[in-house]
Design an enzyme around this catalytic site. Sequence first.
Site, short mmCIF file in Angstrom:
data_model
loop_
_atom_site.label_atom_id
_atom_site.label_comp_id
_atom_site.label_asym_id
_atom_site.label_seq_id
_atom_site.Cartn_x
_atom_site.Cartn_y
_atom_site.Cartn_z
N HIS A 1 -2.26 -0.56 -3.49
CA HIS A 1 -3.56 -0.71 -2.84
C HIS A 1 -3.88 0.56 -2.07
O HIS A 1 -3.01 1.23 -1.53
CB HIS A 1 -3.54 -1.90 -1.87
N HIS B 1 0.79 -1.23 0.00
CA HIS B 1 0.00 0.00 0.00
C HIS B 1 0.82 1.28 0.00
O HIS B 1 0.30 2.37 -0.28
CB HIS B 1 -0.98 0.03 1.17
#
Length: 245
Positions: free
Chosen positions: A153, A57
Amino acid sequence: MRQVVLDTETTGLEVAKGHRIIEIGCVELSERRPTRRTFHCYLNPQRAIDEGALAVHGISNEFLSDKPCFSDIATEFLAFIEGAELIIHNASFDVAFLDAELALADVRLGTIAAHAQILDTLVLARQKYPGQKNNLDALCRRLNVDNRHRELHGALLDAHLLLEVYLAMTGGQGDLGLTGAVEPERTVACGPRAQRQRPLLRVLRANCEELACHAERLQHVEKASKDRCIWLRDDQNNHSRATAV
């Protein structure tokens, strides 16, 4: 029916090892149409982020250092999801983390299941596409959902993608929200004020940015429907008539 598409990002994969939530993203649907209401926040997990999670992420400890803790936003978050059906991909993962955060914030808050119903799109995908890869990227490719902008993400980004995947997987073109205008966020009046005569409706014309988004969406539907998007034909015919006049 009110639904909320939800996703989270975390410091690691195992809640049992004390990993925490660092991002929550929610997108609201009403009668399968986006309402443009969202809930999004980054959270200070008060612990280090695993290197593996950081690679997924890209959210760093430094970035989160001045963000609120989950306990600071718990009430606002629960108010957003209260009474809705939560649409989550691999729901057992996100719900376990959310339940752990609620317990740490205040055990009286209960569990996610006490506030909302839960629908797991991973279970739906496995039923619909048995024996195939059913992660979010695979579903986007299979259902022609454009995820080229998803380099890392992100909870809110993934919630928006999951919204499109869910609608395509459970209904198709007829449920993409193009058959009616999206209602703006509004406040319901109660008591004596609710008895006043309703004012005349004011027509709001789409601006250039909204028209561009509309055109982009129609092109996506045109591709997904193999050149059978009736809304695109109507737009082209209306433009031709307007040019002729």
